[in-house]
Motif scaffolding. Structure first.
Motif, PDB file in Angstrom:
ATOM      1  N   GLU A 183       0.832  -1.204   0.000  1.00 43.62           N
ATOM      2  CA  GLU A 183       0.000   0.000   0.000  1.00 43.62           C
ATOM      3  C   GLU A 183       0.868   1.256   0.000  1.00 43.62           C
ATOM      4  O   GLU A 183       0.560   2.234  -0.704  1.00 43.62           O
ATOM      5  N   ALA A 184       1.971   1.223   0.759  1.00 42.53           N
ATOM      6  CA  ALA A 184       2.865   2.375   0.808  1.00 42.53           C
ATOM      7  C   ALA A 184       3.514   2.618  -0.544  1.00 42.53           C
ATOM      8  O   ALA A 184       3.628   3.770  -0.998  1.00 42.53           O
ATOM      9  N   GLU A 185       3.956   1.557  -1.199  1.00 43.81           N
ATOM     10  CA  GLU A 185       4.561   1.705  -2.525  1.00 43.81           C
ATOM     11  C   GLU A 185       3.558   2.243  -3.531  1.00 43.81           C
ATOM     12  O   GLU A 185       3.892   3.075  -4.380  1.00 43.81           O
ATOM     13  N   LEU A 186       2.318   1.775  -3.430  1.00 41.68           N
ATOM     14  CA  LEU A 186       1.281   2.252  -4.342  1.00 41.68           C
ATOM     15  C   LEU A 186       0.999   3.731  -4.100  1.00 41.68           C
ATOM     16  O   LEU A 186       0.820   4.504  -5.052  1.00 41.68           O
ATOM     17  N   SER A 187       0.986   4.147  -2.835  1.00 43.10           N
ATOM     18  CA  SER A 187       0.767   5.559  -2.520  1.00 43.10           C
ATOM     19  C   SER A 187       1.870   6.431  -3.114  1.00 43.10           C
ATOM     20  O   SER A 187       1.600   7.517  -3.652  1.00 43.10           O
ATOM     21  N   LYS A 188       3.107   5.957  -3.018  1.00 43.85           N
ATOM     22  CA  LYS A 188       4.217   6.714  -3.601  1.00 43.85           C
ATOM     23  C   LYS A 188       4.072   6.806  -5.119  1.00 43.85           C
ATOM     24  O   LYS A 188       4.338   7.851  -5.720  1.00 43.85           O
ATOM     25  N   GLN A 205       6.769  11.236   9.500  1.00 44.05           N
ATOM     26  CA  GLN A 205       6.051  10.761  10.680  1.00 44.05           C
ATOM     27  C   GLN A 205       5.647   9.305  10.513  1.00 44.05           C
ATOM     28  O   GLN A 205       5.754   8.502  11.455  1.00 44.05           O
ATOM     29  N   LEU A 206       5.199   8.950   9.309  1.00 42.01           N
ATOM     30  CA  LEU A 206       4.828   7.560   9.053  1.00 42.01           C
ATOM     31  C   LEU A 206       6.043   6.661   9.129  1.00 42.01           C
ATOM     32  O   LEU A 206       5.983   5.562   9.707  1.00 42.01           O
ATOM     33  N   GLN A 262      -1.991   5.231  14.924  1.00 41.65           N
ATOM     34  CA  GLN A 262      -1.247   6.347  14.332  1.00 41.65           C
ATOM     35  C   GLN A 262      -0.942   6.063  12.861  1.00 41.65           C
ATOM     36  O   GLN A 262      -1.097   6.942  12.002  1.00 41.65           O
ATOM     37  N   ILE A 263      -0.480   4.846  12.597  1.00 41.33           N
ATOM     38  CA  ILE A 263      -0.122   4.477  11.227  1.00 41.33           C
ATOM     39  C   ILE A 263      -1.342   4.528  10.322  1.00 41.33           C
ATOM     40  O   ILE A 263      -1.262   5.001   9.174  1.00 41.33           O
ATOM     41  N   GLU A 264      -2.496   4.074  10.830  1.00 40.08           N
ATOM     42  CA  GLU A 264      -3.721   4.113  10.030  1.00 40.08           C
ATOM     43  C   GLU A 264      -4.085   5.557   9.690  1.00 40.08           C
ATOM     44  O   GLU A 264      -4.457   5.872   8.554  1.00 40.08           O
ATOM     45  N   THR A 265      -3.969   6.441  10.683  1.00 44.22           N
ATOM     46  CA  THR A 265      -4.309   7.853  10.464  1.00 44.22           C
ATOM     47  C   THR A 265      -3.365   8.501   9.458  1.00 44.22           C
ATOM     48  O   THR A 265      -3.801   9.202   8.529  1.00 44.22           O
ATOM     49  N   LEU A 266      -2.059   8.247   9.643  1.00 41.57           N
ATOM     50  CA  LEU A 266      -1.071   8.831   8.724  1.00 41.57           C
ATOM     51  C   LEU A 266      -1.208   8.241   7.322  1.00 41.57           C
ATOM     52  O   LEU A 266      -1.085   8.961   6.326  1.00 41.57           O
ATOM     53  N   SER A 267      -1.454   6.948   7.237  1.00 38.04           N
ATOM     54  CA  SER A 267      -1.617   6.308   5.927  1.00 38.04           C
ATOM     55  C   SER A 267      -2.826   6.871   5.193  1.00 38.04           C
ATOM     56  O   SER A 267      -2.783   7.097   3.976  1.00 38.04           O
TER      57      SER A 267
END
Length: 484
Positions: free
Chosen positions: A22-27, A91-92, A285-290
């Motif tokens: 998911e992080a790679e896709l966001s980038k 922050q993430l 926190q991670i859910e909110t930042l993501s």
């Protein structure tokens, strides 16, 4: 047969993998989103070139000023947005790094606890063999059993007295004359009335034989409280005796192992619980930042939408359309080349926009699957399915079924239902002597550790025994009102 820890660990690893995806896709979406604005800026430059070629100096200057102004404002917003994105990303990253470190620490503690639990399980029969011939232990076991039996009987009597109060008290509570005198405190030192009122109350009391009924009702309502206090006292005595018995077992296990295994296991468990509390906070926190980064990468934040609006509106102006049309209508090869550049930029913007839409759809799907996995892990932890005693008979929970959950072919509820059906609780090899009913065992192995609590009983209390009341308080039921 899968252990609970193996199953939970595999699910958590799948969640970590999905988060990375998911992080790679966001980038990737973020890069594509920025690419769209870059292409639009370059398209604006092509329009300016076209304006300089087709318009006089004043008209071209006016158009360039407007396009430059839109580009500058868009660039300012995008730079600000880029700074905000970097802050959120950092922050993430910090939260994920902290989570990874805590998860590594948790795994180390889990491994140490598992080793201690397996060692304890291996020594169970030897400890039983030692204690079954220990006269002091056997005497304490008898004392504990007597205390438990007494506590069970006291608890049952307390329950019976409450039932008697509820059933037999209905007749009193339904009699308005009795309730009237009872609430006034008639027949007690609290009664303060004089004169005619006192005379009338005395007449009513004689009419319904209140004195006898009051004594019976006072006994009926007072006994449950006394019984409850007695039952609580007996339960405390039983818990103390049970703790003494558990101390024999723990000491015998310590002697056999050469170290305090129960204490070590419980210390590990306490540290793991603390880490789990921290992990839950980090997960939120991670859910909110993501989610915030997903909005950024999707171009759903306010700054990007304003920047996009500046650029798109400037490119939709009538004079640009006229320039475009004039360039197409003239045979000049120079302006046709510029027009081709504009068309190329437009095509590339549409292509990248299609890719963004597809990636956004995939992002929403991954987010849904990630939430399903996170919910399953939360349920595992709340149920204690990661403990030593938990096992699963369905090996597919870590293979086929988990793969279907990760892909979204089944829901978290479907997976959880299969896990529930296949869940089993294993018991230590032998606890018939040393750890009766789990008393003294670590919580993770199905016991109650040093808490002094024990399993069994009814409705969370010491159950068992069977005190049965006789024919009722005051003999054979009560009648109130005008039947007295």
């Amino acid at each position: 047969m899968l252990t609970g820890r193996q199953t939970l660990g595999t699910i958590e690893q799948s969640l970590a993998d999905l988060r990375r995806e998911e992080a790679e896709l966001s980038k990737r979406i973020e890069r594509s989103t920025r690419a769209v604005t870059d292409l639009q800026e370059r398209q604006s430059e092509a329009y300016r070139d076209l304006a300089r070629f087709r318009l006089d100096t004043d008209a071209a200057g006016t158009l360039n000023t407007r396009l430059d102004s839109a580009a500058r404002e868009a660039r300012r917003l995008l730079d600000k947005r880029s700074d905000d994105y970097k802050v959120l990303s950092e922050q993430l990253r910090q939260s994920e790094t902290e989570r990874s470190q805590n998860q590594k620490r948790r795994q180390d503690l889990d491994d140490a606890r598992d080793t201690a639990e397996n060692q304890m399980d291996d020594l169970m029969e030897a400890v039983d063999g030692r204690l079954e011939n220990d006269s002091a232990y056997l005497a304490q076991r008898e004392a504990t059993e007597r205390a438990i039996a007494t506590a069970d009987a006291a608890s049952e009597k307390a329950r019976t007295s409450e039932q008697d109060r509820d059933v037999k008290g209905k007749a009193y509570d339904a009699d308005p004359l009795f309730v009237y005198l009872w609430q006034r405190g008639y027949g007690t030192p609290d009664y303060q009335y004089r004169g005619l009122t006192r005379s009338l109350d005395r007449w009513v009391a004689g009419l319904i034989r209140f004195d006898d009924a009051r004594a019976n009702y006072a006994m009926l309502t007072g006994i449950p409280g006394r019984m409850a206090r007695h039952a609580e006292h007996c339960a405390e005595i039983a818990a103390a005796e049970e703790e003494k018995l558990a101390e024999f077992s723990r000491n015998a296990m310590t002697d056999a192992a050469g170290t305090d295994l129960v204490g070590s296991i419980e210390t590990y468990s306490e540290e793991i619980e603390q880490i789990d509390t921290g992990l839950e906070k980090l997960d939120r926190q991670i859910e909110t930042l993501s989610a915030a980064l997903a909005d950024f990468s999707s171009g759903e934040d306010a700054d990007f939408q304003k920047a996009e609006e500046y650029l798109s509106e400037s490119l939709k102006a009538d004079d640009l359309h006229d320039l475009w049309q004039a360039a197409i209508d003239t045979p000049s090869p120079e302006d046709e080349k510029i027009v081709q550049r504009i068309e190329d930029f437009r095509d590339r913007v549409e292509q990248v926009a299609r890719e963004i839409r597809q990636d956004r759809e995939l992002q929403r799907d991954i987010g849904r699957r990630r939430a399903e996995l996170a919910d399953v892990i939360k349920r595992f932890r709340s149920k204690g399915y990661g403990s030593w005693e938990s096992t699963f008979s369905d090996d597919k929970l870590t293979t086929v079924l988990l793969g279907e959950l990760v892909k979204g072919a089944i829901t978290g509820a479907d997976y959880w239902a299969r896990a529930e059906r296949s869940h089993r609780r294993r018991k230590p090899r032998d606890r018939k002597v040393a750890f009766p009913n789990g008393s003294g065992l670590p919580k993770s192995m199905g016991g109650f550790g040093r808490s002094g609590r024990r399993s069994g009983g009814k409705s969370g209390q010491f159950g068992g025994g069977g005190f049965k009341s006789g024919g009722g308080f005051g003999g054979g039921g009560f009648k109130t009102g005008d039947q007295f």
